[in-house]
Design a protein around this motif. Structure first.
Motif, PDB file in Angstrom:
ATOM      1  N   GLU A 127       0.832  -1.208   0.000  1.00  0.00           N
ATOM      2  CA  GLU A 127       0.000   0.000   0.000  1.00  0.00           C
ATOM      3  C   GLU A 127       0.869   1.261   0.000  1.00  0.00           C
ATOM      4  OE1 GLU A 127      -2.475  -0.278   3.397  1.00  0.00           O
ATOM      5  OE2 GLU A 127      -3.764  -1.863   2.585  1.00  0.00           O
ATOM      6  N   VAL A 128       1.874   1.286   0.873  1.00  0.00           N
ATOM      7  CA  VAL A 128       2.753   2.458   0.949  1.00  0.00           C
ATOM      8  C   VAL A 128       3.507   2.655  -0.358  1.00  0.00           C
ATOM      9  CG1 VAL A 128       4.768   3.432   2.118  1.00  0.00           C
ATOM     10  CG2 VAL A 128       2.981   2.316   3.456  1.00  0.00           C
ATOM     11  N   SER A 129       4.023   1.573  -0.914  1.00  0.00           N
ATOM     12  CA  SER A 129       4.797   1.665  -2.148  1.00  0.00           C
ATOM     13  C   SER A 129       3.936   2.121  -3.317  1.00  0.00           C
ATOM     14  CB  SER A 129       5.447   0.317  -2.467  1.00  0.00           C
ATOM     15  OG  SER A 129       6.328  -0.070  -1.427  1.00  0.00           O
ATOM     16  N   ALA A 130       2.693   1.633  -3.375  1.00  0.00           N
ATOM     17  CA  ALA A 130       1.788   2.065  -4.442  1.00  0.00           C
ATOM     18  C   ALA A 130       1.467   3.543  -4.314  1.00  0.00           C
ATOM     19  CB  ALA A 130       0.510   1.228  -4.408  1.00  0.00           C
ATOM     20  N   THR A 131       1.305   4.019  -3.089  1.00  0.00           N
ATOM     21  CA  THR A 131       1.018   5.430  -2.865  1.00  0.00           C
ATOM     22  C   THR A 131       2.176   6.308  -3.308  1.00  0.00           C
ATOM     23  OG1 THR A 131      -0.399   4.903  -0.989  1.00  0.00           O
ATOM     24  CG2 THR A 131       0.462   7.147  -1.111  1.00  0.00           C
ATOM     25  N   LEU A 132       3.406   5.867  -3.044  1.00  0.00           N
ATOM     26  CA  LEU A 132       4.588   6.661  -3.360  1.00  0.00           C
ATOM     27  C   LEU A 132       5.153   6.367  -4.746  1.00  0.00           C
ATOM     28  CD1 LEU A 132       6.387   6.417   0.103  1.00  0.00           C
ATOM     29  CD2 LEU A 132       5.066   8.335  -0.795  1.00  0.00           C
ATOM     30  N   GLY A 133       4.560   5.409  -5.457  1.00  0.00           N
ATOM     31  CA  GLY A 133       5.035   5.094  -6.798  1.00  0.00           C
ATOM     32  C   GLY A 133       6.335   4.328  -6.831  1.00  0.00           C
ATOM     33  N   VAL A 134       6.566   3.459  -5.838  1.00  0.00           N
ATOM     34  CA  VAL A 134       7.794   2.660  -5.761  1.00  0.00           C
ATOM     35  C   VAL A 134       7.498   1.244  -6.248  1.00  0.00           C
ATOM     36  CG1 VAL A 134       9.579   1.727  -4.240  1.00  0.00           C
ATOM     37  CG2 VAL A 134       8.662   4.025  -3.838  1.00  0.00           C
ATOM     38  N   ALA A 135       8.257   0.775  -7.247  1.00  0.00           N
ATOM     39  CA  ALA A 135       8.077  -0.586  -7.768  1.00  0.00           C
ATOM     40  C   ALA A 135       8.706  -1.591  -6.809  1.00  0.00           C
ATOM     41  CB  ALA A 135       8.706  -0.703  -9.149  1.00  0.00           C
ATOM     42  N   LEU A 136       8.016  -2.693  -6.559  1.00  0.00           N
ATOM     43  CA  LEU A 136       8.487  -3.716  -5.625  1.00  0.00           C
ATOM     44  C   LEU A 136       8.759  -5.022  -6.358  1.00  0.00           C
ATOM     45  CD1 LEU A 136       6.081  -3.207  -2.572  1.00  0.00           C
ATOM     46  CD2 LEU A 136       8.441  -2.412  -2.828  1.00  0.00           C
ATOM     47  N   PRO A 137       9.705  -5.827  -5.853  1.00  0.00           N
ATOM     48  CA  PRO A 137       9.963  -7.141  -6.465  1.00  0.00           C
ATOM     49  C   PRO A 137       8.844  -8.111  -6.159  1.00  0.00           C
ATOM     50  CG  PRO A 137      11.279  -6.862  -4.474  1.00  0.00           C
ATOM     51  CD  PRO A 137      10.600  -5.547  -4.714  1.00  0.00           C
ATOM     52  N   ASP A 138       8.755  -9.161  -6.963  1.00  0.00           N
ATOM     53  CA  ASP A 138       7.729 -10.180  -6.744  1.00  0.00           C
ATOM     54  C   ASP A 138       8.330 -11.529  -6.376  1.00  0.00           C
ATOM     55  OD1 ASP A 138       8.910 -10.810  -9.125  1.00  0.00           O
ATOM     56  OD2 ASP A 138       7.069 -10.749 -10.326  1.00  0.00           O
ATOM     57  N   LYS A 139       9.618 -11.532  -6.059  1.00  0.00           N
ATOM     58  CA  LYS A 139      10.259 -12.767  -5.612  1.00  0.00           C
ATOM     59  C   LYS A 139      11.414 -12.425  -4.679  1.00  0.00           C
ATOM     60  CE  LYS A 139      13.328 -13.021  -9.651  1.00  0.00           C
ATOM     61  NZ  LYS A 139      13.770 -13.868 -10.780  1.00  0.00           N
ATOM     62  N   PRO A 140      11.815 -13.368  -3.813  1.00  0.00           N
ATOM     63  CA  PRO A 140      12.931 -13.092  -2.901  1.00  0.00           C
ATOM     64  C   PRO A 140      14.246 -12.992  -3.661  1.00  0.00           C
ATOM     65  CG  PRO A 140      12.245 -15.380  -2.722  1.00  0.00           C
ATOM     66  CD  PRO A 140      11.245 -14.706  -3.615  1.00  0.00           C
ATOM     67  N   SER A 141      15.277 -12.508  -2.979  1.00  0.00           N
ATOM     68  CA  SER A 141      16.598 -12.433  -3.590  1.00  0.00           C
ATOM     69  C   SER A 141      17.160 -13.843  -3.779  1.00  0.00           C
ATOM     70  CB  SER A 141      17.542 -11.614  -2.710  1.00  0.00           C
ATOM     71  OG  SER A 141      17.794 -12.296  -1.487  1.00  0.00           O
ATOM     72  N   ASP A 142      18.234 -13.949  -4.554  1.00  0.00           N
ATOM     73  CA  ASP A 142      18.856 -15.252  -4.787  1.00  0.00           C
ATOM     74  C   ASP A 142      19.335 -15.871  -3.477  1.00  0.00           C
ATOM     75  OD1 ASP A 142      18.381 -14.927  -7.475  1.00  0.00           O
ATOM     76  OD2 ASP A 142      20.398 -14.213  -7.949  1.00  0.00           O
ATOM     77  N   GLU A 143      19.871 -15.044  -2.590  1.00  0.00           N
ATOM     78  CA  GLU A 143      20.346 -15.554  -1.306  1.00  0.00           C
ATOM     79  C   GLU A 143      19.182 -16.081  -0.478  1.00  0.00           C
ATOM     80  OE1 GLU A 143      23.441 -14.055   2.132  1.00  0.00           O
ATOM     81  OE2 GLU A 143      21.914 -12.624   1.448  1.00  0.00           O
ATOM     82  N   GLN A 144      18.096 -15.343  -0.443  1.00  0.00           N
ATOM     83  CA  GLN A 144      16.919 -15.774   0.316  1.00  0.00           C
ATOM     84  C   GLN A 144      16.302 -17.038  -0.262  1.00  0.00           C
ATOM     85  OE1 GLN A 144      14.749 -12.147  -0.123  1.00  0.00           O
ATOM     86  NE2 GLN A 144      15.558 -11.201   1.739  1.00  0.00           N
TER      87      GLN A 144
END
Length: 311
Positions: free
Chosen positions: A164-181
């Protein structure tokens, strides 16, 4: 009869009598003290000259100290959250200069570290939630299962809030964990019983310690009101999870990074090409002193030869 010169050459020419004045260096020191020592006077001059410290930066300062929106992610009604989102996406104040990589929003400047924080919280949920679910079928210790269940539930709510916060501020988020995770999840899927319990507690405790450093730093220094409110929630969740993981009883604290002390008298580096107000004022003060001394000498030399008209 007008008085005459002693040699009888003509009327005496009177030089004007000097008034008693403060020494010139006392007056000069007082002026310099006002200019360089009084913050309000320096601020006014800086504003007129366009130097840092004046009202030219007022927009940025107002954005940093402006009232918070009162947004508490995940709390309140949907209507209240929608109102906050509308306010955050409104036109941001114009005329505020920001460094490269920053952007203005209605809730304050948004920087690279803020976006990194939102990304890390999102990725944490993408692997810690599944890890908590794995614990239900692979753990031997009932406490591990309980902790895993709580972590999975908490990350469902935290993940919704960060989106919700990222959508409000226009920040794109990943849809999968990092390679290490993803590697840690693969490790968990290959273990059961006591081996899983040990890996679960230590991997997750170490990961929470790393993300806590970033989360607490953002909570301490972000300029964005919306990010600050969410960072407070994230701080509470991460601290809660570290305590839960430590309650399992098999965390190897010796394997965690050793805390370091901040460097003594550490000073923030000034970016190349940036104005240095202290240096500017030092040069201005030196120029004022030199100019005042030169003007005083010229004035004194002219005054010594000046005479009043003869009568």
């Amino acid at each position: 009869m007008y008085p005459v010169e002693p040699d009888g050459s003509g009327p005496r020419q009177w030089a004007p009598r000097r008034r008693r004045m403060l020494p010139w260096w006392v007056i000069l020191a007082a002026v310099l003290g006002v200019v360089l020592g009084v913050p309000s006077f320096r601020s006014a001059l800086s504003s007129a000259a366009g130097l840092p410290g004046g009202s030219a930066n007022g927009g940025a300062n107002a954005a940093n100290t402006g009232p918070a929106t009162g947004y508490a992610p995940g709390a309140g009604s949907t209507a209240q959250q929608n109102q906050v989102q509308v306010a955050a996406t409104a036109a941001a104040p114009a005329g505020t200069d920001l460094p490269a990589g920053w952007m203005n929003t209605a809730t304050g400047p948004l920087g690279p570290a803020d976006r990194e924080f939102l990304t890390k919280v999102r990725q944490a949920g993408l692997w810690e939630g599944p890890a908590g679910q794995m614990a239900q079928g692979r753990a031997a210790d009932e406490r591990v299962k309980e902790v895993g269940k709580q972590l999975a539930a908490d990350h469902i709510g935290l993940d919704q809030q960060v989106r919700e916060v990222s959508a409000t501020l226009g920040v794109a988020l990943p849809d999968k964990p990092s390679d290490e995770q993803q590697g840690w999840l693969d490790e968990f899927s290959s273990k059961t019983g006591a081996d899983f319990d040990l890996a679960f507690a230590n991997r997750l405790r170490a990961a929470h310690g790393k993300v806590f450093a970033l989360v607490s730093s953002i909570r301490s220094g972000t300029r964005n009101d919306l990010v600050r409110a969410f960072a407070q929630t994230a701080v509470n969740v991460v601290m809660k999870h570290m305590t839960l993981l430590e309650s399992i009883g098999n965390v190897n604290f010796n394997a965690l990074p050793t805390p370091g002390l901040p460097a003594p008298n550490a000073t923030k580096a000034t970016p190349a090409g940036a104005w240095r107000p202290d240096a500017v004022w030092a040069v201005a003060g030196l120029a004022l002193i030199v100019g005042a001394v030169a003007a005083f000498r010229i004035y004194r030399g002219t005054r010594g030869t000046r005479r009043s008209p003869a009568y």
